[in-house]
Design a protein around this motif. Structure first.
Motif, PDB file in Angstrom:
ATOM      1  N   MET A 103     -61.308  -8.679 -10.341  1.00  0.00           N
ATOM      2  CA  MET A 103     -60.633  -9.747 -10.332  1.00  0.00           C
ATOM      3  C   MET A 103     -59.924 -10.262 -11.451  1.00  0.00           C
ATOM      4  O   MET A 103     -60.719 -10.270 -12.548  1.00  0.00           O
ATOM      5  N   ASP A 104     -58.847 -10.491 -11.586  1.00  0.00           N
ATOM      6  CA  ASP A 104     -58.130 -11.133 -12.867  1.00  0.00           C
ATOM      7  C   ASP A 104     -58.505 -12.364 -12.987  1.00  0.00           C
ATOM      8  O   ASP A 104     -58.838 -13.086 -12.197  1.00  0.00           O
ATOM      9  N   ILE A 105     -58.519 -12.932 -14.139  1.00  0.00           N
ATOM     10  CA  ILE A 105     -58.912 -14.241 -14.644  1.00  0.00           C
ATOM     11  C   ILE A 105     -57.535 -14.850 -15.455  1.00  0.00           C
ATOM     12  O   ILE A 105     -57.001 -14.242 -16.216  1.00  0.00           O
ATOM     13  N   THR A 106     -57.462 -16.131 -14.963  1.00  0.00           N
ATOM     14  CA  THR A 106     -56.183 -16.935 -15.492  1.00  0.00           C
ATOM     15  C   THR A 106     -56.251 -18.304 -16.058  1.00  0.00           C
ATOM     16  O   THR A 106     -57.307 -18.875 -15.695  1.00  0.00           O
ATOM     17  N   ILE A 107     -55.900 -18.405 -16.826  1.00  0.00           N
ATOM     18  CA  ILE A 107     -55.732 -19.755 -17.615  1.00  0.00           C
ATOM     19  C   ILE A 107     -54.263 -20.438 -17.775  1.00  0.00           C
ATOM     20  O   ILE A 107     -53.341 -19.457 -17.506  1.00  0.00           O
ATOM     21  N   SER A 108     -54.090 -21.734 -17.901  1.00  0.00           N
ATOM     22  CA  SER A 108     -52.800 -22.225 -17.730  1.00  0.00           C
ATOM     23  C   SER A 108     -52.606 -23.388 -18.431  1.00  0.00           C
ATOM     24  O   SER A 108     -53.666 -24.136 -18.819  1.00  0.00           O
ATOM     25  N   ASN A 109     -51.456 -23.750 -19.039  1.00  0.00           N
ATOM     26  CA  ASN A 109     -51.283 -25.214 -19.273  1.00  0.00           C
ATOM     27  C   ASN A 109     -49.876 -25.732 -18.431  1.00  0.00           C
ATOM     28  O   ASN A 109     -49.469 -25.129 -17.702  1.00  0.00           O
ATOM     29  N   SER A 110     -49.155 -26.464 -19.152  1.00  0.00           N
ATOM     30  CA  SER A 110     -47.966 -27.142 -18.418  1.00  0.00           C
ATOM     31  C   SER A 110     -46.899 -26.028 -18.838  1.00  0.00           C
ATOM     32  O   SER A 110     -45.891 -26.394 -17.839  1.00  0.00           O
ATOM     33  N   LEU A 111     -46.890 -25.214 -19.461  1.00  0.00           N
ATOM     34  CA  LEU A 111     -45.709 -24.471 -20.041  1.00  0.00           C
ATOM     35  C   LEU A 111     -45.994 -22.855 -19.615  1.00  0.00           C
ATOM     36  O   LEU A 111     -45.080 -22.252 -19.440  1.00  0.00           O
ATOM     37  N   LEU A 112     -47.203 -22.480 -19.818  1.00  0.00           N
ATOM     38  CA  LEU A 112     -47.508 -21.008 -19.746  1.00  0.00           C
ATOM     39  C   LEU A 112     -48.754 -20.555 -18.804  1.00  0.00           C
ATOM     40  O   LEU A 112     -49.683 -21.611 -18.674  1.00  0.00           O
ATOM     41  N   THR A 113     -48.557 -19.516 -18.187  1.00  0.00           N
ATOM     42  CA  THR A 113     -50.106 -19.052 -17.443  1.00  0.00           C
ATOM     43  C   THR A 113     -50.288 -17.557 -18.178  1.00  0.00           C
ATOM     44  O   THR A 113     -49.414 -16.633 -18.244  1.00  0.00           O
ATOM     45  N   ALA A 114     -51.569 -17.422 -18.376  1.00  0.00           N
ATOM     46  CA  ALA A 114     -51.942 -15.960 -18.908  1.00  0.00           C
ATOM     47  C   ALA A 114     -53.020 -15.477 -17.904  1.00  0.00           C
ATOM     48  O   ALA A 114     -53.761 -16.216 -17.615  1.00  0.00           O
ATOM     49  N   SER A 115     -53.078 -14.209 -17.653  1.00  0.00           N
ATOM     50  CA  SER A 115     -54.019 -13.604 -17.095  1.00  0.00           C
ATOM     51  C   SER A 115     -54.688 -12.350 -17.909  1.00  0.00           C
ATOM     52  O   SER A 115     -54.050 -11.733 -18.766  1.00  0.00           O
ATOM     53  N   PHE A 116     -56.075 -12.197 -17.573  1.00  0.00           N
ATOM     54  CA  PHE A 116     -56.905 -11.163 -18.245  1.00  0.00           C
ATOM     55  C   PHE A 116     -57.694 -10.356 -17.286  1.00  0.00           C
ATOM     56  O   PHE A 116     -57.845 -10.758 -16.210  1.00  0.00           O
ATOM     57  N   LYS A 117     -58.037  -9.089 -17.740  1.00  0.00           N
ATOM     58  CA  LYS A 117     -59.200  -8.396 -17.090  1.00  0.00           C
ATOM     59  C   LYS A 117     -60.426  -8.485 -18.158  1.00  0.00           C
ATOM     60  O   LYS A 117     -60.335  -8.531 -19.279  1.00  0.00           O
ATOM     61  N   ARG A 118     -61.575  -8.328 -17.364  1.00  0.00           N
ATOM     62  CA  ARG A 118     -62.717  -8.363 -18.201  1.00  0.00           C
ATOM     63  C   ARG A 118     -62.944  -7.075 -18.888  1.00  0.00           C
ATOM     64  O   ARG A 118     -63.391  -6.900 -19.913  1.00  0.00           O
ATOM     65  N   LYS A 119     -62.448  -5.829 -18.457  1.00  0.00           N
ATOM     66  CA  LYS A 119     -62.402  -4.620 -18.977  1.00  0.00           C
ATOM     67  C   LYS A 119     -61.321  -4.852 -20.219  1.00  0.00           C
ATOM     68  O   LYS A 119     -60.171  -4.908 -20.105  1.00  0.00           O
ATOM     69  N   GLY A 120     -62.079  -4.571 -21.295  1.00  0.00           N
ATOM     70  CA  GLY A 120     -61.092  -4.836 -22.744  1.00  0.00           C
ATOM     71  C   GLY A 120     -60.941  -6.054 -23.227  1.00  0.00           C
ATOM     72  O   GLY A 120     -60.222  -6.202 -24.097  1.00  0.00           O
ATOM     73  N   ALA A 121     -61.323  -7.152 -22.222  1.00  0.00           N
ATOM     74  CA  ALA A 121     -60.844  -8.322 -22.398  1.00  0.00           C
ATOM     75  C   ALA A 121     -59.321  -8.413 -22.501  1.00  0.00           C
ATOM     76  O   ALA A 121     -58.572  -9.267 -23.453  1.00  0.00           O
ATOM     77  N   GLU A 122     -58.727  -7.718 -21.682  1.00  0.00           N
ATOM     78  CA  GLU A 122     -57.269  -7.369 -22.283  1.00  0.00           C
ATOM     79  C   GLU A 122     -56.277  -8.314 -21.488  1.00  0.00           C
ATOM     80  O   GLU A 122     -56.377  -8.774 -20.253  1.00  0.00           O
ATOM     81  N   LEU A 123     -55.543  -9.093 -22.206  1.00  0.00           N
ATOM     82  CA  LEU A 123     -54.209  -9.727 -21.606  1.00  0.00           C
ATOM     83  C   LEU A 123     -53.253  -8.956 -20.756  1.00  0.00           C
ATOM     84  O   LEU A 123     -52.904  -7.814 -21.317  1.00  0.00           O
ATOM     85  N   ILE A 124     -53.129  -9.210 -19.829  1.00  0.00           N
ATOM     86  CA  ILE A 124     -52.176  -8.392 -18.693  1.00  0.00           C
ATOM     87  C   ILE A 124     -50.896  -9.141 -18.293  1.00  0.00           C
ATOM     88  O   ILE A 124     -50.126  -8.570 -17.815  1.00  0.00           O
TER      89      ILE A 124
END
Length: 283
Positions: A1-22
């Motif tokens: 499952m992808d992991i997501t963080i966000s603020n008022s301007l951007l949203t970023a998602s990651f995978k646990r494998k490699g801690a990779e920004l996707i």
């Protein structure tokens, strides 16, 4: 499952494998990261650790023993733990294990923290020597940015006077051969012929920030002050460009394969820590 963080301007998602920004999107859902189509290159933004680039013959030597390690090291292929997470920040952690010690006989903990701050994604690397002997390592980033449309409509703009030359790779190893950087007003027009010999490699901390422009309009800026090396890379006809701040580089063609004497290697003494950070700004 992808992991997501966000603020008022951007949203970023990651995978646990490699801690990779996707994924990195703005409020209009514009995607700035490469999709990872394996037809060209099946990754998005791998973390390079404990080496950057390629070892000569994929081998290094330590304590009269020979070890084999593939290009860019193993961290990108391992699952990280989530050390902490908030709405706009996440920290991933990877520790030495019996599996890592078979190819890299050192004790370490690597933490990667991603934080959204305004229109920037800040990336911080923390490396701890958890052992009782010296820890040699390199670390680097490999983010691939999506360039939809005509590749030649894009250009790179250096924040200061552009470097005069970049170093060429020879069989994935760093050579002493250079090629000139042809810029106008610190701007380099992009075309695929630039990458016929693989990545453009800059040494000696020459670049503090670099922007991708589309039809002369700034789209993305990578802030990488303090990183001693920078790579720029794509594949022929691929609709992406990688801008890669590195603490480390491929072996040179004349490398003696001693890990402690490798160009760009960082050496931490027992219980010491290392920190480096860079940022991706969406303009």
């Amino acid at each position: 499952m992808d992991i997501t963080i966000s603020n008022s301007l951007l949203t970023a998602s990651f995978k646990r494998k490699g801690a990779e920004l996707i994924s990195l999107k703005n409020t209009e859902a514009t995607e700035y990261m490469w999709e990872g189509n394996p037809e060209f290159w099946g990754k998005h933004s791998p973390v390079l650790f404990p080496i950057v680039g390629t070892l000569k013959q994929n081998i290094y030597r330590f304590n009269d023993q020979e070890y084999t390690m593939g290009r860019h090291g193993f961290a990108r292929d391992l699952d990280f733990e989530i050390a902490s997470q908030s709405e706009s920040s996440i920290t991933f952690a990877l520790k030495a294990s019996d599996a890592t010690r078979t190819v890299y006989p050192f004790d370490f903990e690597l933490q990667i923290t991603y934080t959204l701050a305004g229109n920037q994604l800040e990336i911080r690397y923390d490396v701890a020597n958890t052992g009782s002997s010296a820890l040699p390592f390199s670390i680097g980033a490999h983010p691939a940015f999506a360039l939809p449309g005509n590749f030649e409509d894009y250009s790179l703009q250096f924040s200061e006077q552009a470097p005069d030359a970049y170093y060429l790779l020879q069989d994935d190893l760093l050579s002493d051969v250079t090629a000139p950087v042809h810029t106008t007003a610190a701007t380099l027009l992009l075309n695929y012929s630039l990458f016929e010999n693989d990545a453009l490699v800059f040494r000696k901390n020459q670049v503090t920030s670099i922007a991708i422009l589309h039809q002369s309009k700034e789209r993305i800026r990578v802030h990488c002050k303090g990183f001693p090396f920078l790579g720029i890379w794509t594949k022929n006809q691929a609709p992406f460009l990688c801008i890669e701040p590195w603490y480390g580089v491929s072996d040179t063609v004349n490398s003696n394969q001693d890990l402690f004497e490798k160009e760009g290697i960082t050496i931490l003494q027992a219980k010491e820590n290392f920190t480096a950070k860079f940022a991706i700004e969406i303009v």
